[in-house]
Design an enzyme around this catalytic site. Structure first.
Site, PDB file in Angstrom:
ATOM      1  CE  LYS A  62      -7.096  -0.547   6.186  1.00  0.00           C
ATOM      2  NZ  LYS A  62      -8.125  -0.234   4.946  1.00  0.00           N
TER       3      LYS A  62
ATOM      4  CB  CYS B 139      -3.817   3.008  -1.760  1.00  0.00           C
ATOM      5  SG  CYS B 139      -5.075   4.636  -1.500  1.00  0.00           S
TER       6      CYS B 139
ATOM      7  CG  HIS C 165      -1.722   1.055   1.139  1.00  0.00           C
ATOM      8  ND1 HIS C 165      -2.070   2.223   1.585  1.00  0.00           N
ATOM      9  CD2 HIS C 165      -3.357   1.297   1.203  1.00  0.00           C
ATOM     10  CE1 HIS C 165      -2.500   3.330   1.948  1.00  0.00           C
ATOM     11  NE2 HIS C 165      -4.072   2.505   1.159  1.00  0.00           N
TER      12      HIS C 165
ATOM     13  CG  ASP D 139       0.120  -2.388   6.339  1.00  0.00           C
ATOM     14  OD1 ASP D 139      -1.002  -2.872   6.924  1.00  0.00           O
ATOM     15  OD2 ASP D 139       0.272  -1.540   4.857  1.00  0.00           O
TER      16      ASP D 139
ATOM     17  CD  GLN E 137      -6.931  -4.497   4.111  1.00  0.00           C
ATOM     18  OE1 GLN E 137      -8.020  -5.506   4.321  1.00  0.00           O
ATOM     19  NE2 GLN E 137      -7.433  -3.293   3.549  1.00  0.00           N
TER      20      GLN E 137
HETATM   21  N1  7TS Z   1      -1.923  -1.035   4.653  1.00  0.00           N
HETATM   22  C1  7TS Z   1      -2.573  -1.368   3.951  1.00  0.00           C
HETATM   23  C2  7TS Z   1      -2.640  -2.137   3.605  1.00  0.00           C
HETATM   24  C3  7TS Z   1      -3.788  -0.880   3.543  1.00  0.00           C
HETATM   25  O1  7TS Z   1      -4.940  -1.544   3.680  1.00  0.00           O
HETATM   26  C4  7TS Z   1      -4.071   1.063   3.944  1.00  0.00           C
HETATM   27  C5  7TS Z   1      -5.379   1.107   4.412  1.00  0.00           C
HETATM   28  C6  7TS Z   1      -3.218   1.354   4.684  1.00  0.00           C
HETATM   29  C7  7TS Z   1      -2.201   0.079   4.983  1.00  0.00           C
HETATM   30  C8  7TS Z   1      -3.350   2.591   5.253  1.00  0.00           C
HETATM   31  O2  7TS Z   1      -4.753   2.422   6.479  1.00  0.00           O
HETATM   32  P1  7TS Z   1      -5.104   3.458   7.423  1.00  0.00           P
HETATM   33  O3  7TS Z   1      -6.659   3.173   8.034  1.00  0.00           O
HETATM   34  O4  7TS Z   1      -4.193   4.970   7.605  1.00  0.00           O
HETATM   35  O5  7TS Z   1      -5.892   4.057   6.196  1.00  0.00           O
HETATM   36  N2  7TS Z   1      -6.509   0.190   2.766  1.00  0.00           N
HETATM   37  C9  7TS Z   1      -7.438   0.701   2.222  1.00  0.00           C
HETATM   38  C10 7TS Z   1      -7.986   0.526   1.258  1.00  0.00           C
HETATM   39  O6  7TS Z   1      -7.727  -0.957   0.725  1.00  0.00           O
HETATM   40  N3  7TS Z   1      -8.995   1.104   1.059  1.00  0.00           N
HETATM   41  O7  7TS Z   1      -9.095   2.249   1.787  1.00  0.00           O
HETATM   42  C11 7TS Z   1      -7.678   1.901   2.513  1.00  0.00           C
END
Ligand code: 7TS
Length: 397
Positions: free
Chosen positions: A217, A355, A118, A191, A194
């Site tokens: 999430k 992303c 990401h 990370d 997910q």
């Molecule tokens: N890393 C991964 C693997 C992610 O899927 C996401 C967010 C992030 C980092 C960032 O997380 P945040 O909570 O700090 O924003 N992924 C997604 C997505 O797949 N669609 O919207 C956000």
């Protein structure tokens, strides 16, 4: 236990259809009990933590710190002070990249990432001044570990990879990745954005040095996340932000820093959201992470089989070990058109590069349509989704 009934938003109608929410990789919905804890916090407990002498401050502090211990147990960290609350995965990775770089970068530094990261596990390292060395992956979406081994040089400072790809759904062999990095004397950040809602995570078993995730999430509130870091490294690393709470003493000449984890928690945190995260963990543990995983695997298999029968459907991410994410294109249609037509039928999916632009470049596509599953989704919803795809086909070709 009726799981769906615990999620009020699932009763929503969209364009005259019952909502079919398949955008769980972006954010999960929240159960009533989490919403009630947030509501209750602001009705009865709201107070700034750690520095007040009064009842509410003491109570809010106790609840906040209790969630730290809860998160520690949830991911099996060795110490509660290895759990740092942040705004989310993005802030967690930025914290590590910025602070780790200040301590360990020398001016000519490489970071090994996976080719399926990401952007939030790419850009913070670039901002820190690193050259990125991406691990390639196969057409199926499996990382090439032989190629990975060859990426290490004497400039490699850290490996940063996701546990589960948000675009391909691949569950990466993070324990193996950690073992290989450690054999080279290099620490590893995972990370877990997910992974945390789908897999049992045990940071001691994985042996990782950092593990980052977001509350929103995993059925919890937005505005809270976690950065787990191993004590030995966190002790060495300088603060990320300066301000209240992270200090021991301040004079105009010199400041000394607070102990872990407070050194990394400058300013007023999102106390209510942290307490809400605790309730989300209660929810996940009562349902059972294994039960959640088994249900989502069933939905993924069922949806994958169904999608394969749709003429012109192309799946992206067919690794043998996957979870919860179905990325695809229909013929040459633009993903956004598919998403918009599905929305007209009440079905929420995500479209675009998610992303992860390097993944799109790898396949030479502009983006995908992504359906992603959570514990409250059903096979009936998958049927609605597949039937909707069949229905909109003539408009796409
Ligand atoms: N890393 C991964 C693997 C992610 O899927 C996401 C967010 C992030 C980092 C960032 O997380 P945040 O909570 O700090 O924003 N992924 C997604 C997505 O797949 N669609 O919207 C956000």
């Amino acid at each position: 236990m009726n799981i769906r009934a615990q999620f009020p938003i699932l009763d929503t109608q969209v364009h005259g259809h019952p909502l079919v929410y398949l955008d769980n990789a972006a954010t999960t919905q929240k159960p009533q009990r989490v919403i009630e804890v947030l509501d209750g916090y602001y009705r009865t407990l709201n107070s700034n933590i750690h520095r007040g002498a009064h009842h509410l401050a003491a109570e809010a502090t106790e609840r906040y710190e209790a969630v730290r211990r809860q998160v520690q147990a949830f991911i099996n960290a060795r110490h509660n002070y290895e759990i740092v609350f942040t705004r989310g995965t993005t802030e967690s990775i930025n914290l590590v990249a910025s602070s780790f770089a200040k301590r360990y970068f020398t001016g000519d530094d490489e970071v090994i990432v996976s080719g399926m990261e990401h952007h939030s596990d790419i850009v913070p390292w670039q901002l820190a001044g690193a050259t990125l060395r991406p691990i390639p992956f196969s057409d199926e979406g499996v990382l090439d570990l032989e190629a990975y081994e060859k990426l290490f040089t004497d400039k490699t400072r850290i490996v940063a990879v996701n546990h589960v790809s948000n675009t391909l759904g691949t569950v990466n062999p993070v324990k193996q990745i950690v073992d290989i990095a450690h054999a080279h004397g290099v620490p590893v950040l995972i990370d877990g954005a997910q992974a945390i809602s789908h897999l049992k995570v045990d940071v001691q078993e994985l042996g990782c040095d950092f593990y980052c995730f977001s509350g929103h999430k995993m059925y919890g509130p937005m505005g809270v996340g976690v950065m787990y870091g191993r004590e030995e490294l966190l002790d060495e690393m300088p603060p990320y932000q300066g301000g209240g709470e992270m200090i021991e003493t301040v004079t105009f000449e010199r400041t000394t820093y607070n102990a872990l984890p407070f050194k990394f928690e400058a300013g007023t945190p999102s106390v209510g959201d942290v307490i809400g995260l605790g309730e989300a963990i209660n929810f996940m543990q009562e349902v059972g992470v294994d039960t959640i995983a088994a249900h989502e695997d069933d939905l993924l298999r069922y949806a994958t089989e169904g999608l394969k029968e749709i003429p012109g459907a192309r799946l992206f991410g067919t690794a043998p070990h996957k979870t919860s994410v179905l990325s695809f294109l229909i013929g040459n249609s633009h993903p956004y058109d598919v998403g918009t037509l599905l929305d007209q039928l009440g079905i929420a999916v995500r479209t675009g590069h998610h992303c992860t632009q390097p993944i799109m470049d790898r396949y030479g596509i502009p983006g995908t349509v992504r359906a992603s599953f959570a514990v409250y989704n059903t096979r009936e919803e998958v049927d609605i989704f597949l039937n909707a795809l069949k229905r909109i086909m003539p408009m796409l070709i």
